[in-house]
Scaffold this motif. Structure first.
Motif, mmCIF file in Angstrom:
data_model
loop_
_atom_site.group_PDB
_atom_site.id
_atom_site.type_symbol
_atom_site.label_atom_id
_atom_site.label_comp_id
_atom_site.label_asym_id
_atom_site.label_seq_id
_atom_site.Cartn_x
_atom_site.Cartn_y
_atom_site.Cartn_z
ATOM 1 N N ARG A 1 -12.202 4.100 8.036
ATOM 2 C CA ARG A 1 -12.438 3.395 6.772
ATOM 3 C C ARG A 1 -12.133 4.387 5.669
ATOM 4 N NH1 ARG A 1 -13.337 0.728 2.459
ATOM 5 N NH2 ARG A 1 -15.181 -0.580 2.151
ATOM 6 N N TRP A 2 -11.286 3.988 4.699
ATOM 7 C CA TRP A 2 -10.988 4.956 3.651
ATOM 8 C C TRP A 2 -10.938 4.304 2.280
ATOM 9 C CZ3 TRP A 2 -6.399 3.001 5.783
ATOM 10 C CH2 TRP A 2 -5.347 2.757 4.895
ATOM 11 N N TRP A 3 -11.268 5.127 1.292
ATOM 12 C CA TRP A 3 -11.195 4.778 -0.113
ATOM 13 C C TRP A 3 -10.324 5.837 -0.775
ATOM 14 C CZ3 TRP A 3 -15.311 5.046 2.992
ATOM 15 C CH2 TRP A 3 -16.190 3.962 3.100
ATOM 16 N N GLY A 4 -9.418 5.434 -1.693
ATOM 17 C CA GLY A 4 -8.583 6.456 -2.293
ATOM 18 C C GLY A 4 -7.865 6.026 -3.552
ATOM 19 N N GLU A 5 -7.333 7.021 -4.242
ATOM 20 C CA GLU A 5 -6.524 6.786 -5.429
ATOM 21 C C GLU A 5 -5.091 6.446 -5.010
ATOM 22 O OE1 GLU A 5 -8.799 9.698 -8.598
ATOM 23 O OE2 GLU A 5 -7.091 10.494 -7.492
ATOM 24 N N ALA A 6 -4.243 6.226 -6.008
ATOM 25 C CA ALA A 6 -2.859 5.825 -5.742
ATOM 26 C C ALA A 6 -2.139 6.888 -4.916
ATOM 27 C CB ALA A 6 -2.129 5.604 -7.064
ATOM 28 N N GLU A 7 -1.325 6.417 -3.972
ATOM 29 C CA GLU A 7 -0.534 7.328 -3.158
ATOM 30 C C GLU A 7 0.619 6.574 -2.512
ATOM 31 O OE1 GLU A 7 -2.579 8.847 0.347
ATOM 32 O OE2 GLU A 7 -3.800 7.037 0.463
ATOM 33 N N VAL A 8 1.601 7.331 -2.080
ATOM 34 C CA VAL A 8 2.719 6.793 -1.295
ATOM 35 C C VAL A 8 2.797 7.622 -0.020
ATOM 36 C CG1 VAL A 8 5.191 6.321 -1.196
ATOM 37 C CG2 VAL A 8 3.979 6.123 -3.381
ATOM 38 N N ARG B 1 2.505 2.011 0.138
ATOM 39 C CA ARG B 1 2.151 2.351 -1.234
ATOM 40 C C ARG B 1 0.931 1.542 -1.686
ATOM 41 N NH1 ARG B 1 7.520 0.966 -1.499
ATOM 42 N NH2 ARG B 1 7.076 -0.884 -2.760
ATOM 43 N N HIS B 2 0.011 2.200 -2.357
ATOM 44 C CA HIS B 2 -1.107 1.469 -2.953
ATOM 45 C C HIS B 2 -1.559 2.159 -4.240
ATOM 46 C CE1 HIS B 2 -4.296 4.359 -1.879
ATOM 47 N NE2 HIS B 2 -3.719 4.472 -0.698
ATOM 48 N N GLY B 3 -2.262 1.420 -5.088
ATOM 49 C CA GLY B 3 -2.736 1.941 -6.355
ATOM 50 C C GLY B 3 -4.144 2.481 -6.259
ATOM 51 N N ASP B 4 -4.712 2.815 -7.429
ATOM 52 C CA ASP B 4 -6.079 3.341 -7.473
ATOM 53 C C ASP B 4 -7.077 2.287 -6.997
ATOM 54 O OD1 ASP B 4 -5.215 5.738 -8.504
ATOM 55 O OD2 ASP B 4 -5.548 5.161 -10.590
#
Length: 315
Positions: A56-63, A117-120
């Motif tokens: 399970r993860w939570w995170g800021e924007a990354e590719v 790819r996902h955002g904040d």
């Protein structure tokens, strides 16, 4: 081995958080390239055994990207079931792009070139499944993956069981974790078949389900054969063989598969700890210990005694 760990980037120096995140995600999943901030903010909850991983993860924007060259250097041999919890992620494989939201879940091979790819503010659950475990149940699963409905029917049940497995993570033994994970793979396979079968196949899928259900319920009977299955269901043996051929198996292979699954559950169950491995084999429908041991090792990559020992270590 069974472990539950919580990992947070904010426990590290701001200048090192991005590199720390890259290392953690790559070690948990597989080597990948990342585009993210140096002071990246993210949290991982990692629940895993020697066979399965639930993250399970939570995170800021990354590719994140995994190229064909990465795969050649570091093959993983696993599929990932990605279940978004909040936000959306863009998944690109073989020049095909899909937007994955909490309404759906994506089942993809980690050995297929991928860009994600996902955002904040994005958060998700990832269930990592060894390739042989899922392909044994879904031989036709494309490596480019598939998107499944997560809001109703079997897909919703998959999500609910995964959430329960996470919620009870500190109360489980390794054997229990693996046993539940095995059942999740069964449900994912059923959900895949339900989502991808066309109308003309629905009746045939129902027949296969009936055969599989009967075999599962009677696997412990040492006299169970394909002919017995056919007679009890009121069909001809040829008809049963034809239905199972569609999913790449035979009556004898299916009976052996279900007996092995039953034996594995019993070896992982503390309630059966007073029974020897031999007794478990015979009570699961096997008539010969050597045949059972060899089949078990081929199916699960370990001896029956190894499974029992792994469960007892966490009692």
């Amino acid at each position: 081995m069974y472990s539950v760990d919580t990992l947070r980037s904010n426990e590290h120096d701001q200048r090192e958080r991005g590199d720390w995140w890259r290392d953690q995600v790559s070690s948990i999943h597989c080597p990948m390239a990342f585009s993210l901030a140096d002071n990246y903010q993210g949290t991982l909850q990692h629940q895993h055994s020697d066979t399965y991983q639930l993250i399970r993860w939570w995170g800021e924007a990354e590719v994140l990207s995994r190229t064909a060259a990465d795969i050649r250097r570091h093959p993983h041999g696993a599929y990932e079931l990605l279940i978004p919890v909040q936000g959306e992620v863009i998944l690109e494989q073989n020049r095909r792009e899909a937007t994955i939201t909490p309404a759906v879940m994506a089942l993809t091979s980690l050995d297929t070139a991928t860009v994600l790819r996902h955002g904040d503010g994005f958060s998700s659950v990832a269930f990592v499944i060894p390739r042989d475990r899922i392909e044994a149940r879904v031989p036709t699963l494309p490596h480019t993956g598939t998107v499944l409905d997560a809001t109703s029917g079997l897909g919703r049940i998959v999500v609910d069981v995964v959430r329960s497995l996470r919620r009870e993570r500190d109360q489980l033994t390794g054997g229990q974790f693996d046993a539940i994970a095995d059942r999740i793979v069964d449900l994912v396979a059923l959900a895949y078949n339900a989502d991808t079968a066309g109308p003309s196949v629905d009746v045939q899928e129902g027949l296969v389900t009936a055969i599989r259900r009967f075999v599962r319920e009677n696997a412990r009977d040492p006299n169970l054969t394909g002919a017995v299955v056919a007679t009890r269901l009121g069909w001809s043996l040829r008809h049963v063989q034809a239905q199972l051929q569609r999913i790449g198996t035979t009556p004898s292979d299916l009976i052996r598969e279900e007996r092995l699954a039953l034996a594995r559950l019993r070896l992982q169950d503390r309630g059966w700890s007073h029974q020897s491995v031999t007794q478990v084999a015979y009570s699961s429908g096997f008539g010969d210990l050597s045949t059972f041991s060899n089949a078990y090792r081929r199916a699960f990559g370990e001896r029956p005694s190894d499974t029992r020992s792994a469960g007892s270590e966490h009692d």
